[in-house]
Structure formats: C-alpha cells, structure tokens
Design an enzyme around this catalytic site. Structure first.
Site, PDB file in Angstrom:
ATOM      1  N   LYS A  64      69.480  67.421  59.295  1.00  0.00           N
ATOM      2  CA  LYS A  64      71.157  67.839  59.177  1.00  0.00           C
ATOM      3  C   LYS A  64      70.879  68.548  60.486  1.00  0.00           C
ATOM      4  O   LYS A  64      72.332  68.701  61.118  1.00  0.00           O
ATOM      5  CB  LYS A  64      71.459  68.419  57.939  1.00  0.00           C
ATOM      6  CG  LYS A  64      72.178  67.833  57.062  1.00  0.00           C
ATOM      7  CD  LYS A  64      72.283  69.116  55.741  1.00  0.00           C
ATOM      8  CE  LYS A  64      73.107  67.833  54.321  1.00  0.00           C
ATOM      9  NZ  LYS A  64      73.265  69.205  53.053  1.00  0.00           N
ATOM     10  N   GLU A  71      74.553  70.629  49.045  1.00  0.00           N
ATOM     11  CA  GLU A  71      74.984  71.915  49.401  1.00  0.00           C
ATOM     12  C   GLU A  71      75.734  70.931  50.225  1.00  0.00           C
ATOM     13  O   GLU A  71      75.553  70.427  51.238  1.00  0.00           O
ATOM     14  CB  GLU A  71      73.805  72.072  50.554  1.00  0.00           C
ATOM     15  CG  GLU A  71      73.813  73.516  50.293  1.00  0.00           C
ATOM     16  CD  GLU A  71      73.338  75.000  51.534  1.00  0.00           C
ATOM     17  OE1 GLU A  71      72.614  73.993  52.223  1.00  0.00           O
ATOM     18  OE2 GLU A  71      73.827  76.048  52.279  1.00  0.00           O
ATOM     19  N   ARG A 101      61.300  61.155  49.850  1.00  0.00           N
ATOM     20  CA  ARG A 101      62.637  61.077  50.941  1.00  0.00           C
ATOM     21  C   ARG A 101      62.690  59.434  51.904  1.00  0.00           C
ATOM     22  O   ARG A 101      61.055  59.463  52.416  1.00  0.00           O
ATOM     23  CB  ARG A 101      63.567  62.319  51.973  1.00  0.00           C
ATOM     24  CG  ARG A 101      62.172  62.906  52.844  1.00  0.00           C
ATOM     25  CD  ARG A 101      62.564  63.733  53.405  1.00  0.00           C
ATOM     26  NE  ARG A 101      64.036  64.237  53.528  1.00  0.00           N
ATOM     27  CZ  ARG A 101      64.118  65.011  53.291  1.00  0.00           C
ATOM     28  NH1 ARG A 101      63.315  66.370  53.219  1.00  0.00           N
ATOM     29  NH2 ARG A 101      65.441  65.738  53.154  1.00  0.00           N
TER      30      ARG A 101
END
Length: 569
Positions: free
Chosen positions: A278, A36, A268
């Site tokens: 983020k 994104e 991850r």
RNA sequence: UGUCCCAUGGUGUAAUGGUAACACACCUGGUUUUGGUCCAGGCAUUUAAGGUUCGAGUCCUUAUGGGACAACCA
C-alpha cells in the site's frame, strides 16, 4: 457461469472440514474480510476476498465485511466507500450491514477493564522509546516495566483517566501482562491501547484511546461469531497472542459463547512486474507516476476495472492461483490469460485501425459503398451480426504492410494478395512515398468475385487484414497500457528503488484512432455496464469512464496473443 | 547465536502411505476469412542425506535454502 466455477479445495477447506467433523462451534462457519480503510483494494485483496467469500458461500455461513478502523489518523470514509464498491463489483455480498471495529470500542474497553481486574493488564507510563528498549531482541529476553506490578486500583484509575483524556498522546499505554522473556516478541507485554487525540472518521472525538490491532481483531471476530479468521502469513506469530486475549476474556466471562474463532494463515499474493504494498502504491499516486488509484496500470481493483478486466476474470484468476502457505510469485501472464479467456467468449469484435495508412482500391467505383455483413463474435452465434461499410478508400494498419517482405510475412506487399476481412481479396499494385520515404498511400485492385460469402472468396490467401472505410470511420482516442515496471521484481532490489524500474512506455496515447461507425451495434453487454470490445487482431479494449459522446476514449485491456511478433525476433 | 512457518517443472497449485495430476508460460504440428480461438503433441522421478515401511513427494531425523517476528501500523 455459476456451473464452471468449480470449487478447488485447499488446506483451509481441510482445516474447516476437520473442525466440522469435531463439531466445533456447533457446525457454524462464518468468515470475514477485514480491510483497514486506509487505501484502495488491490489484486492481493481480491485473493483474500475470493477466499473468504468463497468459503462463506461454500459452507453456507456467509461472510462479514469488517472495517478494521482502529487507527484514526490513517483511515478515511473515502476508502470505506471504495472498498464496498470493489467487493460488490467483484460479485460478492456480505452478510447484513458492513461491520466496523469501532463499533466494538465500548465492549473492548469493558473487557480491558476485566483484564485489568484479573491482573492481566497494566498501565505503563514509559515512553515508546523506553518500552522499545526493554523489549529485548528475538534472542535476548526483555526487561519488565517498572510499572508492571501496579495495583489493580491504580491501573483501573489510570485507564479510566486515559479514556477521559487526561493524558497527552504517548503519555500512557495499556499493556497486556504476559511474559517479557517469551521467545515470541509479540508476547512481551504487548500494547493494548494507546492515546491518540484525533478525529476518527466514524466515532469523531468520542474516544482518545484506541485499541491496537492485536487486541481489537480477535475480539471483533469473537463478537461477530466468526468461526475462521483467515489472514496472511505474517500474522502467524501473532496467533498465540490472538489466542491469549481470547482465552483471557473467556475466562472472565460468566458463560461460554457458542463460537470461538480460530486464526488460519495463508500466503499472500505476489505478482511479477508490479508492486503490491500500500505504501508504494500510495507513493505512485501521490508523486503522480500514475493518474490515481484507478489508473489502469495500477494493480488495484479499481485500476483493473478501469483497464477492462471483468470480475469473472479476476475470480477465475484467484481460483487458478490456489491457496497455500508457501511464498509465491504469480506470473502476470496468468492474469492476462484469464481476462483473454473471458473476453474471447464475451466481447464483440469490431474493426479499428490504430496506426493507419491509406489504401486506395483503384478499380473500385468512386462513391460506391457496400455494407458488409460482420459476425459480432465467432465464439457466440447468439451475438448476431452487424453491417460494416466498405468503400474505395480505406485504412489498414501500417504494420500490415511491408516492402520487400520476407516469405514468412503473411500481410500486404507489392505484388501480393491479401484478404480484407469480411470484404474482398485485394492485390497490392504499388505505393506512394513522401520525400522522407514514408509511405503515404498504397494502391490495390480488388477482385469483385471474392466478396465474402461468394464462391470466389474461398480462394486460399495467406493473410487477412482488418480495415476501416475512411469516409465512414469514427475517430476515437485510445490509451494503450503496458506493464508499469520493466523488472520482474521492482521492489526486490536492495540497492535500487522500485521507481528506478518504471517503464517509460507504460502508457501510449493514440489521439486519432479510426473505428467502424456502428461499433456500438456489435452489442457489448456486460453486467457492470462497462463496454468491452475486441478490436479485431489487436486486443481487447473498453470504454473509459471519462468518455463523452463527442470524445470517446478506449483503454486497452490486453493485446491478443501474438505469435507473429514472437516469430519476428 | 531464539521462536515459528515453508520447500513438488520456468511459474503456481494438486496428489491425504500405493508409483507425480491440472493450469499458465515455453516449444512442435494441424485447423482457421483474427498470426486470435480451437485441436493434437512435447516439457519434473518431488532441495540433500539418512531412517521407518512390502511401498515415501507424503511419516521420522539431520542438513541446506527461503520467509516471518524486536511499529504507541494493520
């Protein structure tokens, strides 16, 4: 380079091999990397990039770059650009042009209409709060919306009016009609569309309804012909929904497509001594704990790049950590190892003194200069050599002298001999101190028979020091970075904020560092145009992008391994 | 008192029913005009209990521990 990047297999390879052996999708393999565009990429994304592009290359289908831009309020073109740059810098090329989820809005809308017609989607008038209340909990089933059994005609009409902009944000949503009692929360009539009156970075004001991730992602994969949609573990519970949307649309389609994508999840990356979310990275930037997304202390790709990491070292790292389904925390020491390993082979060695103390070679003629031969990289003869000026007055590292030093100290002390690398063996004769007891000058004598290369230079001497000629040295600025956080898991404490663990000494700036004049002759030649060097005995450094000819700035990438500093403790 | 996922050394990853491998980290020692590099060596019987099997890290059962899921985020 290509040849030592051996392929390490993992469970995803095995899954793909299995699909291939069953001749799924006609043997086609196509992966995608779908960020994104709402922030900068970090080392965790690098893992995903290396995985996806690695798979794409291995199975010869390539990889799409797709921007998952379904939420206009968070996304910006700036991020799109930085993401492209980072992926390229890492050494990967995507198939064709980059893709955007927003390219599929029209198709997604048409399919939503199809689902409505099939009685598989409905418009809900309730507020977000009401819908949340009816959702139930993981152990308590949800309640059906009063709007759940609206007629197809009414749903069609309402959905069209949603698109036309007749409603304000939040007044209507489109929901999939699945099962409010499902043990999987994501199957309890999830939202497909919400109303957002906002400017989208690509579609502008064309749309005011936007698809949710779950409705957009799998369909995007499907449209692009992605065979294996690889994502992180938290999407595992979304998989039934991913498949539900796909199957529902497939059922309504007249002909069966060639490729039906399959979602596979992996764990991850977590790195110790840093944060990866983020939100937290954004906070570090916004609240100015760091200088920006590309601050060399950040775990972002752009930060690592500015720090001096090479793409090769990051790819090597990604390869080394592997891919599996279990939660993991990788030691940042492995990342450092990977960059040292790469730079050891490729970075030219130069002489620089960061914390200088003056040394006078009392028996060396005043005004005389000798140009010493210095090998640019002992690991790679083809990198040649350069000339290095030696004179009566030099700087050495303050750390390299100790008064009344213990036996284990192999460096300079009064009455001891050390070698000045690529020059002479010198004997320390005395020191001068100021009123506060600080050493202001060290006096040595040199042995003219011990010039490097001469027979006399073969003499065994415990220590070898780097140095620069004061008269010839250039002055540069050096930024030394240390880890940003002092705690292994800064965001792993319930009662403390991650900011509490910020390392106050994560950056130290040396405004006047002395470097040999012709360091550029050592020939630093990296494909990405960044000049990287090893400062002999200190570490690896690269020239910062803000450098100018008159104001050169070096960033310390990583120190050399240092078994002496360990031994001291 | 839900559903799903995971469990191999300090940290990761491998071993695909045949006797635990590789890397990092750490510790020894050697070489070295970088206390770097390089070289040699050391460092686990796989969460637990039961079962299947000639044989189990691998298959089954249970337990324990960890994680994900209740955003009009992705």
């Amino acid at each position: 380079m290509e040849s030592n990047e051996k392929i390490k297999t993992n469970f995803i390879h095995q899954e793909i091999d299995k699909d291939l052996s069953e001749n799924k999708n006609g043997g086609a393999v196509l992966t995608r990397f779908p960020p994104e565009p709402n922030g900068y990429l970090h080392i965790g994304h690098a893992k995903s990039i290396c995985l996806n592009f690695g798979l794409g290359k291995y199975y010869k289908g390539g990889t799409n770059l797709r921007f998952d831009d379904t939420n206009p309020v968070k996304e910006e073109t700036e991020y799109v650009e930085s993401i492209k740059e980072d992926v390229n810098w890492l050494g990967f090329q995507w198939n064709d042009e980059p893709k955007f989820s927003s390219d599929y809005f029209e198709q997604l809308y048409d399919w939503a209409v199809l689902l409505i017609k099939d009685g598989k989607a409905y418009v809900d008038d309730q507020s977000a709060e009401e819908i949340a209340e009816q959702k139930g909990t993981p152990t308590i089933p949800g309640l059906e919306s009063p709007n759940r059994n609206r007629s197809v005609e009414e749903n069609l009409d309402l959905f069209e009016r949603m698109r036309k902009g007749e409603f304000k944000n939040g007044e209507r949503v489109l929901r999939a009609k699945i099962d409010m009692a499902s043990p999987n929360m994501h199957m309890r009539d999830p939202l497909m569309y919400r109303i957002i009156h906002a400017n989208h970075h690509r579609t502008g004001d064309k749309w005011c309804i936007y698809p949710m991730y779950d409705y957009a992602h799998g369909q995007g994969d499907f449209i692009e012909g992605i065979s294996h949609s690889i994502c992180t573990l938290e999407f595992e519970v979304h998989r039934p929904l991913y498949e539900w949307f796909l199957n529902s649309i497939l059922e309504a389609l007249p002909e069966k497509p060639a490729t039906i994508p399959r979602q596979i999840e992996f764990a991850r990356l977590n790195l110790n001594y840093t944060v990866m979310s983020k939100r937290k990275l954004l906070q570090l930037v916004n609240e100015k704990y760091v200088a920006g997304w590309d601050d060399p202390r950040m775990p972002t790709i752009s930060g690592l790049r500015r720090r001096g990491y090479t793409p090769e070292s990051i790819r090597r790292f990604a390869d080394e950590i592997g891919v599996a389904k279990r939660e993991n925390v990788i030691d940042v020491a492995l990342l450092e190892h990977c960059v040292r390993e790469d730079l050891n082979i490729r970075a030219p060695r130069v002489y620089a003194v960061l914390d200088p103390v003056k040394v006078v070679i009392t028996n060396y003629p005043e005004g005389e200069v000798e140009w010493m031969e210095a090998i640019n990289n002992p690991e790679d003869e083809s990198m040649g050599s350069r000339k290095l000026p030696f004179s009566r007055e030099i700087y050495i590292e303050r750390d390299d002298f100790m008064e009344n030093a213990p036996k284990k100290f192999f460096r300079m002390d009064v009455g001891r001999e050390v070698r000045l690398k690529n020059a002479y063996i010198v004997m320390c004769e005395g020191i001068t101190k100021d009123a506060d007891g600080n050493i202001t000058e060290i006096q040595c004598t040199y042995d003219p028979d011990t010039k490097s290369g001469m027979e006399g230079s073969k003499r065994k001497v415990k220590g070898t020091l780097h140095w620069v000629s004061i008269e010839h040295a250039k002055t540069v600025k050096v930024k030394q970075y240390d880890r940003l956080f002092m705690d292994e898991a800064p965001d792993g404490h319930k009662d403390k904020d991650f900011l509490d663990f910020l390392n106050p000494d994560s950056l130290s700036v040396v405004n006047e560092c002395y470097i040999e004049p012709n360091y550029m002759d050592a020939g630093s030649n990296f494909a990405d145009g960044i000049a990287r060097y090893q400062f002999q005995r200190l570490g690896y450094f690269c020239i910062d992008k803000d450098s100018t000819e008159s104001n050169v700035i070096f960033n310390r990438t990583v120190t050399l391994k240092d078994s002496w500093s360990k031994a001291k403790k």
